[in-house]
Design an enzyme around this catalytic site. Structure first.
Site, short mmCIF file in Angstrom:
data_model
loop_
_atom_site.label_atom_id
_atom_site.label_comp_id
_atom_site.label_asym_id
_atom_site.label_seq_id
_atom_site.Cartn_x
_atom_site.Cartn_y
_atom_site.Cartn_z
N SER A 1 0.84 -1.19 0.00
CA SER A 1 0.00 0.00 0.00
C SER A 1 0.88 1.25 0.00
O SER A 1 1.77 1.39 0.83
CB SER A 1 -0.90 -0.01 1.24
OG SER A 1 -1.73 1.12 1.25
N GLY A 2 0.65 2.15 -0.97
CA GLY A 2 1.46 3.36 -1.07
C GLY A 2 2.63 3.24 -2.02
O GLY A 2 3.40 4.19 -2.20
N SER B 1 -5.42 4.58 -0.43
CA SER B 1 -5.23 3.13 -0.49
C SER B 1 -6.48 2.44 -1.04
O SER B 1 -7.59 2.69 -0.58
CB SER B 1 -4.93 2.59 0.91
OG SER B 1 -4.83 1.19 0.89
N SER B 2 -6.29 1.58 -2.04
CA SER B 2 -7.42 0.79 -2.57
C SER B 2 -7.80 -0.25 -1.54
O SER B 2 -6.98 -1.08 -1.17
CB SER B 2 -7.02 0.10 -3.88
OG SER B 2 -6.69 1.03 -4.86
N GLU C 1 0.44 -7.39 3.10
CA GLU C 1 0.26 -6.40 4.18
C GLU C 1 0.76 -6.95 5.51
O GLU C 1 0.40 -8.06 5.91
CB GLU C 1 -1.20 -5.98 4.31
CG GLU C 1 -1.68 -5.11 3.16
CD GLU C 1 -3.00 -4.43 3.42
OE1 GLU C 1 -3.37 -3.54 2.62
OE2 GLU C 1 -3.69 -4.79 4.40
N ASN D 1 -0.95 4.88 3.42
CA ASN D 1 -1.23 5.47 2.12
C ASN D 1 -2.49 6.32 2.22
O ASN D 1 -3.51 5.86 2.75
CB ASN D 1 -1.42 4.33 1.09
CG ASN D 1 -1.70 4.84 -0.31
OD1 ASN D 1 -1.61 6.03 -0.58
ND2 ASN D 1 -2.03 3.93 -1.20
N GLY E 1 -1.29 -5.44 -2.17
CA GLY E 1 -0.04 -6.15 -1.98
C GLY E 1 -0.01 -6.81 -0.60
O GLY E 1 -0.93 -6.70 0.19
N THR F 1 -2.02 2.06 -7.98
CA THR F 1 -3.15 2.74 -8.63
C THR F 1 -2.65 3.72 -9.68
O THR F 1 -3.23 3.83 -10.77
CB THR F 1 -4.01 3.46 -7.57
OG1 THR F 1 -4.47 2.49 -6.62
CG2 THR F 1 -5.21 4.13 -8.20
#
Length: 997
Positions: free
Chosen positions: A107-108, A160-161, A386, A157, A384, A112
């Site tokens: 994340s981050g 974050s998605s 985590e 992030n 991804g 995206t």
């Protein structure tokens, strides 16, 4: 790429495959760090792209950059996401097959953004028409809508998605983007009702409150203050400096209008979002008996108004549970805790189902209405690996997903490497690698895996708790080498584990999960009367999301993790049917600061992204491979025999070149179309020699023209301009001479053909006679006699067509109607289908039963493609597929959507029929020896001439609603029909050399 090797000590190497110390993690990080500090954020591992988030704007995404990378060889320019996107696109077009790009990372890390850059590249690079531009705009603007409803600020992030997204972009045969389709995975619904400190709810809530117009907020009963809503303040950071909610709100409004959401849809959608906020503000207090009662009727009023549900019905649904006892129903009151659970469960269900509706609505807007086969590029932007301070059920699911994708990643990488070696005729050497099947089995094995144990504990009667789940796991899988708990650990490890924790040793490293909340999150239960309350809603979206047709089974619904496991199986099947490409995104530091490279953090990501594993697979045999012509074009100055021009084949030139350079036998292999070089040092030495040679050539050229130095600048410019002008005029003159020579040759041949026209066919008159035949048949089509009895009214044929002219006078062979049918066949297939010319000389045979037309066919089953002999009969109203007087299928012409045939020499046709009911039979795949005759009859009887399409490559057909199959067509040495490994029907036909019939 080779040109960059001279600066490798300063800026690193563009392709990790060329690292000498390719097994060293330190060398890998050192190369990544060098490039990052030079603002070179992209690096290759073969065709895999590694992307490091720079946390600043770089001037590498302009329209000019896109143009630079369009149509260029993948390794010709520095690594870039545009290079990958362009190579995928060109490979798809040339091979006419489907591809996907898997974008993964923490994340981050920039997943995206990478997905957006690829979409933007295709938006610019694809052909442009008004229709295609509409599709392009919808594809691009689907992103801000899905981000608003599916993304949130997390600790790692700000955007974050919180769901996985797979998007298919569909392209036509010219490369135009004509449609798309989106699949979503595991939306983090728990975020709606709870956020950790430092995190926010989904963006759309804040955008609505901060950016919504005053009239809209008044209608929704909202105030412009996020602090007033319980579901928005739990993280303590409603305002974030990097997020402009007002600006994002305007973008979402624009996107919804482009994606064709009407005013009613938008009104109902934001009514639902506001109702969730009001729902979160409903408080419960205990009455004298300890049961829950409402403490805020104002919030209940707004939820009732926005969802169109009577307040009394809604109140009962939130404070009571319906229990069915034999033939009667009893409403049991909730305690305050149960009422809060029911409220939160309802809020999560409303938001989760609305999100699914939103995705489906976007898909309707992106849908391609043309049934002909399209090639596809898929974009998989998925969470991804985590690892947080406290890891819960969501991290367990996400990391399980990454285990499955890593397993697929290694399988596909090994497969593609092995296939390339076999294709080039080079021996494949088995590659040792870590197989994470042992971890996947630990999670998903039937009856013994963690998922099975979790589901059993959720479904069993009695007082199941998170701790009883932990005990069950300890009993069942306690001896597994990748699983440990506080109870099972040794003294040293036990100090790092709480009593409610379990630890899994993933391929990426150890992750400790807190078992608290696993059962509740896996159940995600909405009480049955909660659904019944929602079904009374007058909000159109809620009515769609909670349909009255939804079965009210007394069986418990599938758990969240089982649903997720099933969706992963479906995703894996989708990906296995496509060619893979990869983007691995890396976060250089936790503080999101530009220019800062945290070795420990990056090393961890390199490990869990499997980059060293991938590099080992790519370097198992040969570090460098290039097509012969590209390698020779670059390095031919190094050998006197190949410079300046090599007359033989590229492979022979490369062989001559490497012999001159003194390559040792174990340093290279010659494939069928490529040279393979084993060690990077061999390539480096070759490139360094090339740079020295280039310098010498430049010195010689300068010496040749040193006389210019004594002249002034003006004179030098004039001399240069004159030289360029002379060269250009010479080129144009030579082209004109070639054009005139060709014209003289054609005229001479035509005259010679005319002189020898009455002689037997030979090389001198063949083209002239072909022209005479064509000219006569064209005139004949316009001057056919009205009946076969008018023998004298036929046009006199030239001597070369005397036999044909006699045949015209035989009524049994050719009637006027037959010739009209032949002309219609010509208009449909001439120049489009390879074997059409060979059908011209075959008379159409009327095999009729009364007013019907019948032809034998081979029908291929929709499942398994087994061949069946059948008879195809056309009547005035419908077509019938018959087996020994038994009708197997009727196709009404009104339900016939189209007919597909390939452009090759096979005799296959696919009848596409409207199929709305799962009980109906789908499209028909047939093989017919009288293909042209049958299709022409069909076009006349059913008046469906425009429905017949000649396609290239593949045809999609419907097996039944929701299920599709494919027929792939290609040329080969011999005709074959078989089921391919990818499940498609493969039709191979012999390529026909053009000639007369």
């Amino acid at each position: 790429m080779e040109a960059s090797l001279t600066a490798r000590d300063r800026v690193g190497i563009q392709d990790f495959v060329l690292l000498d110390a390719y097994t060293s993690e330190s060398a890998f990080l050192d190369n990544l760090r060098k490039r990052f500090h030079e603002n070179l954020i992209y690096t290759y591992i073969g065709t895999l792209l590694v992307s490091v988030n720079p946390y600043k704007e770089l001037d590498i995404y302009s329209k000019k950059q896109m143009d630079t990378y369009m149509g260029v060889n993948f390794f010709e320019l520095p690594p870039h996401i545009y290079a990958l996107a362009d190579n995928v696109f060109r490979t798809m077009q040339s091979e006419f097959n489907n591809h996907f790009i898997l974008i993964s990372g923490e994340s981050g890390a920039g997943k995206t953004e990478a997905s957006k850059k690829i979409l933007q590249f295709y938006a610019v690079s694809c052909p442009s028409t008004k229709l295609l531009n509409n599709v392009r705009d919808r594809l691009l603007l689907s992103n801000p809508v899905l981000e608003a409803f599916g993304n949130a600020k997390t600790l790692k992030n700000d955007n974050s998605s919180r769901f996985g997204k797979y998007m298919d972009i569909q392209f036509d045969h010219q490369g135009g983007a004509v449609g798309g389709h989106i699949l979503s995975y595991l939306l983090e619904k728990s975020r709606v009702v709870h956020q950790n400190h430092g995190e926010r709810n989904f963006h759309i809530f804040y955008q609505l409150v901060e950016g919504g117009e005053e009239d809209l907020l008044r209608w929704l009963g909202l105030e412009r203050n996020c602090q007033h809503y319980s579901y928005l303040v739990q993280g303590g950071c409603a305002k974030v400096s990097s997020i402009n909610d007002k600006s994002d709100w305007r973008m979402v409004q624009k996107a919804l209008s482009v994606i064709e959401f009407n005013e009613s849809d938008i009104e109902h959608l934001f009514g639902i979002i506001a109702s969730v906020l009001h729902l979160g503000n409903i408080k419960f207090v205990a009455d004298v008996r300890g049961y829950a009662s409402l403490n805020n009727n104002q919030e209940m009023h707004w939820v009732s108004k926005l969802l169109g549900i009577p307040a009394q019905v809604l109140q009962q649904g939130l404070t009571h549970r319906k229990i069915e006892a034999k033939a009667e129903e009893v409403f049991s009151p909730f305690s305050v805790d149960h009422a809060v659970y029911a409220r939160d469960a309802l809020a999560k269900a409303i938001y989760g189902r609305t999100f699914n509706w939103l995705v489906n609505k976007i898909n309707e807007s992106l849908a391609n209405k043309d049934s002909s086969r399209k090639t596809v590029i898929g974009l998989l932007d998925i969470y991804g690996f985590e690892v947080f301070n406290v890891n819960s059920f969501e991290q367990f699911c996400i990391n399980y997903c990454n285990e499955k994708l890593q397993q697929l990643f290694i399988q596909l990488t090994l497969k593609s490497e092995q296939e390339e070696y076999e294709m080039e005729g080079i021996e494949w050497e088995p590659v040792p690698y870590f197989n994470n099947k042992i971890i996947c089995d630990l999670v998903e094995e039937k009856h013994r895996g963690i998922i099975s144990l979790l589901d059993e504990e959720c479904l069993r009667p009695g007082e199941a708790t998170d701790l009883t789940l932990l005990e069950k796991m300890e009993e069942t899988i306690g001896g597994h080498p990748h699983f440990v708990t506080h109870k099972l650990a040794d003294q040293k490890t036990r100090k790092t584990l709480e009593r409610g924790d379990f630890r899994l040793l993933h391929y990426a490293g150890e992750v400790t999960y807190c078992v608290v909340g696993f059962l509740d999150k896996n159940n995600d239960l909405l009480y049955r009367n909660g659904k019944e309350v929602m079904r009374q809603s007058k909000n159109a979206i809620i009515k769609h999301c909670f349909p009255s047709t939804e079965p009210d089974s007394k069986r418990r619904p599938e758990t969240v993790v089982t649903q997720f496991k099933s969706s992963l199986v479906g995703l894996t099947e989708i990906l296995m049917s496509k060619e893979p490409w990869y983007v691995r995104c890396i976060k250089p530091n936790e503080a999101k600061q530009p220019g800062r490279f945290d070795d420990v953090l990056v090393r961890h990501q390199v490990k869990y992204l499997g980059l060293m594993e991938h590099l080992r697979v790519r370097r198992a045999g040969f570090a460098y491979r290039r097509k012969y012509d590209i390698f020779l074009q670059r390095y031919k100055p190094l050998c006197p025999d190949t410079w300046p021009n090599w007359k033989g084949t590229a492979a022979e030139g490369v062989r001559c070149l490497i012999k001159h350079l003194g390559y040792k036998p174990d340093e290279y292999k010659m494939g069928r179309s490529k040279i393979f070089i084993r060690h990077p040092r061999t390539l480096f030495a070759t490139e360094d020699a090339f740079q020295v040679c280039k310098h010498k050539l430049a010195t010689r050229i300068q010496a040749k023209y040193k006389g210019y130095r004594v002249k002034g600048d003006y004179q030098k410019q004039r001399d240069a301009a004159t030289k360029i002008e002379n060269c250009w005029r010479g080129i144009m003159a030579r082209k004109e001479r070639e054009k005139r020579a060709w014209a003289v040759k054609v005229i001479k041949k035509f005259i010679k053909g005319f002189i020898t026209r009455n002689q037997p066919a030979c090389n001198d008159n063949s083209e002239y006679l072909a022209y005479v035949r064509q000219n006569y048949l064209t005139r004949l089509r316009e001057n056919l006699p009205k009946t076969v009895l008018e023998k004298d009214s036929w046009l006199t044929p030239p001597p070369i067509m005397k036999e044909v002219g006699d045949m015209f006078l035989t009524p049994a062979v050719y009637s006027r109607k037959s010739l009209v049918l032949k002309a219609q066949t010509s208009s449909m297939f001439k120049g489009k289908k390879e074997n059409y010319p060979f059908s011209v000389c075959r008379p159409f045979v009327d095999t009729r039963i009364g007013k019907r037309y019948s032809v034998p066919v081979v029908k291929y089953d929709r499942n398994g493609f087994r061949p069946r002999l059948r008879q195809l009969i056309f009547t005035q109203e419908a077509a019938y597929l018959v087996e020994e007087a038994k009708i197997k299928q009727r196709i009404d012409y009104i339900s016939l959507k189209g007919v597909s045939v390939s452009n090759l020499s096979d005799n296959f046709l696919i009848l596409h029929v409207t199929c709305d009911d799962i009980k109906q039979k789908g499209d028909l795949v047939l093989q017919c020896d009288y293909l042209f005759e049958a299709l022409t009859k069909l076009s006349v009887i059913a008046n469906k001439q425009n429905y017949i399409k000649v396609v290239q490559g593949s045809v999609r057909f419907d097996i039944q609603p929701g299920r599709e199959g494919f027929v792939d067509f290609k040329s080969g040495q011999e005709s074959m029909v078989y089921r391919a490994k990818n499940g498609h029907l493969m039709v191979v036909s012999v390529k026909i050399i053009k000639g007369s019939c």
